[in-house]
Structure formats: C-alpha cells, structure tokens
Scaffold this motif. Structure first.
Motif, short mmCIF file in Angstrom:
data_model
loop_
_atom_site.label_atom_id
_atom_site.label_comp_id
_atom_site.label_asym_id
_atom_site.label_seq_id
_atom_site.Cartn_x
_atom_site.Cartn_y
_atom_site.Cartn_z
N GLU A 103 0.86 -1.37 -0.02
CA GLU A 103 -0.07 -0.13 -0.02
C GLU A 103 0.82 1.21 -0.22
O GLU A 103 1.71 1.43 0.66
CB GLU A 103 -1.05 0.04 1.15
N PRO A 104 0.60 2.46 -0.79
CA PRO A 104 -0.56 2.37 -1.50
C PRO A 104 -0.44 1.80 -2.92
O PRO A 104 -1.30 1.55 -3.55
CB PRO A 104 -0.91 3.90 -1.60
N ASN A 105 0.98 1.48 -3.36
CA ASN A 105 1.03 1.03 -4.66
C ASN A 105 1.94 -0.06 -4.69
O ASN A 105 2.87 -0.35 -3.78
CB ASN A 105 1.80 1.94 -5.48
N PRO A 106 1.73 -1.21 -5.42
CA PRO A 106 2.52 -2.60 -5.42
C PRO A 106 3.83 -2.06 -5.89
O PRO A 106 4.07 -1.02 -6.56
CB PRO A 106 1.68 -3.29 -6.53
N ARG A 107 4.82 -2.85 -5.37
CA ARG A 107 6.13 -2.90 -5.93
C ARG A 107 6.40 -3.75 -6.96
O ARG A 107 5.64 -4.79 -7.05
CB ARG A 107 7.28 -3.24 -4.78
N ALA A 108 7.59 -3.72 -7.84
CA ALA A 108 7.94 -4.70 -9.07
C ALA A 108 9.49 -4.57 -8.99
O ALA A 108 9.94 -3.50 -9.15
CB ALA A 108 7.25 -4.34 -10.26
N THR A 135 -1.57 -8.05 -15.43
CA THR A 135 -1.85 -7.30 -14.07
C THR A 135 -3.17 -7.35 -13.67
O THR A 135 -4.11 -7.45 -14.58
CB THR A 135 -1.42 -5.69 -14.24
N ASP A 136 -3.47 -7.41 -12.29
CA ASP A 136 -4.71 -7.77 -11.83
C ASP A 136 -5.38 -6.37 -11.33
O ASP A 136 -6.62 -6.29 -10.96
CB ASP A 136 -4.94 -8.81 -10.86
N ASP A 137 -4.69 -5.49 -11.37
CA ASP A 137 -5.20 -4.18 -10.63
C ASP A 137 -4.71 -3.09 -11.60
O ASP A 137 -3.90 -3.12 -12.51
CB ASP A 137 -4.82 -3.94 -9.36
N ALA A 138 -5.52 -1.78 -11.30
CA ALA A 138 -4.92 -0.73 -12.19
C ALA A 138 -4.27 0.26 -11.26
O ALA A 138 -3.61 1.32 -11.86
CB ALA A 138 -6.36 0.24 -12.58
N ALA A 139 -3.66 -0.07 -10.20
CA ALA A 139 -2.71 0.69 -9.45
C ALA A 139 -1.25 0.49 -10.16
O ALA A 139 -0.87 -0.43 -10.54
CB ALA A 139 -2.52 0.20 -8.03
N PRO A 140 -0.58 1.69 -10.33
CA PRO A 140 0.70 1.55 -10.98
C PRO A 140 1.71 1.17 -9.82
O PRO A 140 1.61 1.11 -8.73
CB PRO A 140 1.09 3.11 -11.24
N HIS A 141 2.64 0.54 -10.72
CA HIS A 141 3.78 -0.32 -9.77
C HIS A 141 5.01 0.65 -9.55
O HIS A 141 5.26 1.41 -10.14
CB HIS A 141 4.21 -1.45 -10.51
N VAL A 142 5.41 0.53 -8.30
CA VAL A 142 6.72 1.23 -7.77
C VAL A 142 7.77 0.59 -8.33
O VAL A 142 7.77 -0.74 -7.69
CB VAL A 142 6.81 1.66 -6.37
#
Length: 160
Positions: A103-108, A135-142
């Motif tokens: 949270e708030p953004n996924p890491r990659a 990708t399963d969600d719309a949240a941008p990855h860090v």
C-alpha cells in the motif's frame, strides 16, 4: 523439413545442474522479496520462436520462516520453466518479474536470465518486460531495483 526448428533435449546432467541453480535462485528471490504477498511471472522465448509464460502467487514470512503458494501446479510449472531458462539450450531469452502487494502501490522488480543465472534488470529492460506480464489491478507499480542474487559458482567480484 519441419516448418519450426526442433527443440533439442539438453541432457540429464544439464537439467540436474539447472535444477540446482533454480533452487538456489528461488531461495535468493524469496529472500530478496521478503515478507508479503507476491506474484512471480516468467516470460521466455524458446529457440523454436514460441513464447511460454508461467505465473505463481505466493506468500512469504520470515518470523517464522514460511512459504505458501496459492496453486502448487502453477508454482511447479513456473519452476520447470525457470529450470529450462537457466539451462539455456532451449530458450532464447527469459525474464522473471516479481510484484509485491504493498500500500498504496504495489512494488515490482525483475531479473533477466543470462548465462545460466538471474541478473537484475535495468529500468528500460524492466519496462519492456513488464508490458508482457498480466496485471490484476489498475494501481501503478513502484519500480524497485532487483537484488543481485548470490551465484554459488561465481566469485563476488565477478557478479553483475
């Protein structure tokens, strides 16, 4: 003459060595990812021009040490693909992308498979690879820089 190049069986010794490297590499990846919910995606191009993919979801804990996979068949398939990618004779190129639910953004982060080992990807290489992973969600990855993994047969000063 076949319309596609034939895949050549690499041999039992080569596969066994690649399986050992796979277990070492996955141990390093799990340690680098740390506690949390993670997804691993492997995308590879075979020497017969076919693309193959593997995906697995897992949960890692370090206190106490625990690894839980959501679907064991998916994990086994990804591990098998990684064996053949690390062995190298049937794969032209491959990347392993890890995403972590945060949270708030996924890491990659990601590793390119070259010379029988996982190497951290640079930003441009990573961005290209991520576009091929679902990708399963719309949240941008860090985007995080992947950890250099200890290769058991390469001296520290030679690692990249």
């Amino acid at each position: 003459m076949p319309s596609h190049p034939e895949l050549t069986y690499p041999g039992d010794a080569a596969i066994a060595a690649a399986m050992n490297r796979t277990l070492t590499a996955l141990t390093g990846v799990f340690g680098a990812l740390g506690d949390g919910e993670h997804t691993l995606n492997l995308v590879a191009e075979r020497t017969d021009d076919a693309f193959v993919t593997g995906r697995t979801d897992l949960s890692i804990g370090t206190e106490p040490i625990r690894l839980a996979v959501l679907d064991e068949d998916e994990f086994c398939a990804l591990r098998a693909l990684l064996v053949f990618a690390l062995e190298g004779s049937t794969m032209r190129s491959a990347v392993l992308i890890a995403t972590t639910a945060a949270e708030p953004n996924p890491r990659a982060c990601g590793w390119a498979i070259r010379g029988g080992w996982l190497h951290p990807m640079d930003t441009a290489e990573f961005q290209t690879a991520v576009m091929s992973c679902p990708t399963d969600d719309a949240a941008p990855h860090v985007v995080c820089h992947a950890t250099v993994l200890h290769h058991p047969h390469v001296p520290t000063e030679e690692r990249s």
